[in-house]
Design a protein around this motif. Structure first.
Motif: not given
Length: 635
Positions: A346-352, A354-355
């Motif tokens: 964290k902080p983590v992106s929405k793309e990560a 999703d993956s």
């Protein structure tokens, strides 16, 4: 009654020898051969009385006499007054004795004549409270005779046979809390339930199981920290709607806002979602629902994420479940080494995210796991394939690092077994290339080598490899175990022979083998129980019955790897002893786990402030203790 005497002799003769006390055991000749009662609970009461006698006696003797009670004696229990015959079990000692005005007090929970945490002698805990209640349920009572400085005699009076309305002993056992139980014990192992898919859902769990903690429990009441309820913070997960065949993700997350985000994403990807806001609840949900995957925060209240991960990966029925760590704690390599499938910081992106959920879906859809074996010896390659291979694993074996790199570029692999002594590019350079590639840097790598490693080489390898196994007599079992962990194989589906290999290996955990533990506890029962558990794990045990002795023993045994420290102890309590250990040169980093029977609010904070590494409450859950010790011995 001869069986009772034999049990007592076997249990307490070693205690007497260890403490240098005389132990006298006498059965009067006119006492009846048998009595009708609950044998397990009679043993428990005698064990409690004798344990206290040994605890409060520094010199002289402890004695148990079994005799017929005097005719015409008046009792407080009407069952005894109505009995044709009454048997008396008298436990006497030459210990410190009890003042007259304190003799009623000692039967209250956690009380004794001197009730401070640093009192001169260890406390009675719940032993006398439980004993008095069990005696009542068995139709009897306990009397005490004592004078300060002159010793004590506790006498258990029981009717030779329970009256008709009580029935036979089985009924008495049911009255006392179930026919098979023995009441609280110093160490309680909580076996995991057998592997099973989720139970049919007819609604939510009973409210009692998920209720939030009361705001104001009674003053002074002993209590454990209760799990946090997701519904109390507005999270309504899918636990009441899970059906057989559903794909389920368990989210163990401290932050309710982030837990909601993960729950929504799980639902978007076609999963049913469960939420646990602390480690204890997470473990409970894993056992109840057997989810397909787990997302895990490390910074959790109560038991932290490392302990949760350790417990999941050391239980045969849960170690195959893929765990995806999503945490602000930056310990990526440690997480992967302990068996996590992936690690997001964290902080983590929405793309990560999703993956991560795509990876879960792919992992579940792809039933066969792929293992790459890099070994230049053909016989060794064949042996590894025979050892690990089965229908659920596809193995590719190559002889050179160049072939390994080609395979990794062309196909996805779930794990790699690597020998270091390769022709051409050696194993060290291959490791550096693999871990330097973003596409395969999360690939678990098991070093399996006959090469004798220098300290420098081992340090270098541990930067990259999840596990290092040096080939020896035990190495095939360890290789099977490590590949099963990183390939997330269901242990129950392995052939019988391979399951037995793993069972033998797990019965003696390699993390504990050869380690030395010190137990500091004023209760001999706890020392014996814990010693039995830890020695069975291959550990060497030293112990002390108070804080002053602990400091002496620690100086005599500077190679102690970890300390289990009781808080309520004679003369020096656990807090003071922990502080004193931290002041000794060379022991600032020694792991110290506090153990206490008083789970009062603030105990954890006081223990940590005194210098303890961690904290666990009595009765000790063996699985939880071993997990906690693994986490602290890990480094």
């Amino acid at each position: 009654l001869k069986d009772v005497a034999s049990y007592v002799d076997r249990t307490f003769r070693p205690v007497a020898e260890q403490k240098g006390l005389e132990f006298k055991l006498a059965v009067d000749p006119d006492v009846p051969e048998t009595i009708w009662t609950d044998g397990q609970r009679l043993q428990q009461v005698l064990k409690n009385l004798l344990s206290n006698a040994f605890k409060f006696t520094r010199q002289g003797n402890v004695a148990l006499t079994i005799r017929k009670a005097d005719k015409g004696r008046r009792f407080n229990n009407p069952t005894l007054d109505a009995a044709d015959e009454v048997v008396a079990f008298s436990v006497s000692d030459t210990g410190i004795g009890i003042p007259k005005d304190k003799q009623r007090l000692i039967f209250e929970a956690f009380q004794q004549a001197d009730g401070t945490t640093s009192r001169k002698y260890g406390g009675t805990g719940l032993g006398l409270t439980i004993s008095r209640e069990l005696a009542r349920l068995l139709g009897g009572e306990i009397r005490v005779e004592s004078a300060e400085g002159e010793g004590s005699t506790f006498t258990l009076f029981l009717p030779r046979e329970l009256p008709g309305e009580h029935g036979r002993p089985g009924d008495a056992a049911d009255d006392a809390g179930g026919s098979g139980g023995r009441g609280p014990s110093p160490v309680s192992s909580t076996p995991s339930p057998a592997p099973a898919r989720r139970r049919p859902r007819g609604g939510q769990r009973p409210a009692a199981e998920s209720a939030a903690e009361p705001a104001s429990p009674p003053e002074g009441e002993e209590r454990r920290r209760r799990p946090r309820d997701p519904q109390a913070v507005g999270i309504h997960d899918d636990r009441s709607e899970v059906e057989p065949g559903d794909r389920v993700v368990l989210i163990i997350e401290n932050d309710p806002t982030f837990a909601r985000i993960l729950l929504d994403m799980a639902r978007e990807k076609g999963f049913k979602g469960l939420v646990g806001l602390d480690g204890e609840t997470g473990i409970e949900l894993v056992r109840e629902f057997q989810p397909d995957a787990v997302t895990l925060d490390i910074d959790l209240p109560g038991i932290d994420g490392w302990t949760v991960l350790d417990r999941l990966k050391h239980a045969p029925e849960t170690r195959h479940i893929p765990v995806h760590i999503v945490s602000g704690v930056g310990k990526r390599q440690r997480g992967l080494r302990q068996g996590a499938l992936s690690y997001l910081e964290k902080p983590v992106s929405k793309e990560a995210l999703d993956s991560a959920f795509e990876r879960i879906s792919t992992f579940l859809a792809d039933g066969v796991k792929r293992l790459l074996v890099v070994e230049d010896d053909e016989n060794q390659r064949k042996s590894i394939i025979e050892l690990v291979g089965e229908d659920d694993v596809e193995i590719t074996a190559v002889a050179t690092a160049e072939d390994a790199l080609r395979e990794l570029s062309e196909k996805h692999y779930d794990c790699m077994v690597l020998d270091l002594g390769l022709q051409g590019m050696d194993g060290f350079k291959l490791l550096e290339q693999v871990k330097g590639s973003e596409a395969v840097q999360d690939l678990p790598i098991i070093i399996y080598t006959g090469k004798e490693l220098s300290q420098q080489e081992e340090t270098q390898l541990r930067r990259y490899a999840e596990t290092i196994i040096v080939k020896d007599a035990k190495s095939p079992e360890r290789l099977l175990d490590e590949t099963a962990l990183f390939l997330h194989r269901v242990e129950a589906k392995l052939p019988d022979q391979k399951r037995r290999m793993l069972e033998r290996l797990h019965s003696n955990d390699s993390v504990f083998a050869g380690k030395k533990v010190m137990i500091v506890d004023d209760d001999v029962r706890n020392i014996f129980s814990l010693t039995s558990v830890l020695e069975s794990q291959g550990m060497s045990v030293v112990f002390a019955e108070n804080g002053k002795d602990a400091l002496v023993r620690l100086k005599e045994n500077p190679d102690v790897d970890i300390v289990l420290m009781d808080v309520m102890m004679p003369e020096m309590d656990g807090y003071e002893t922990t502080r004193a250990i931290r002041e000794l040169e060379g022991f600032q980093e020694l792991p110290i786990i506090s153990l206490t029977a008083k789970a009062m609010k603030g105990d954890r904070e006081k223990s940590i402030a005194a210098g303890a590494s961690d904290y666990i409450t009595k009765p000790v859950d063996t699985d939880q203790l071993l997990s906690l010790m693994r986490v602290w011995l890990y480094r």
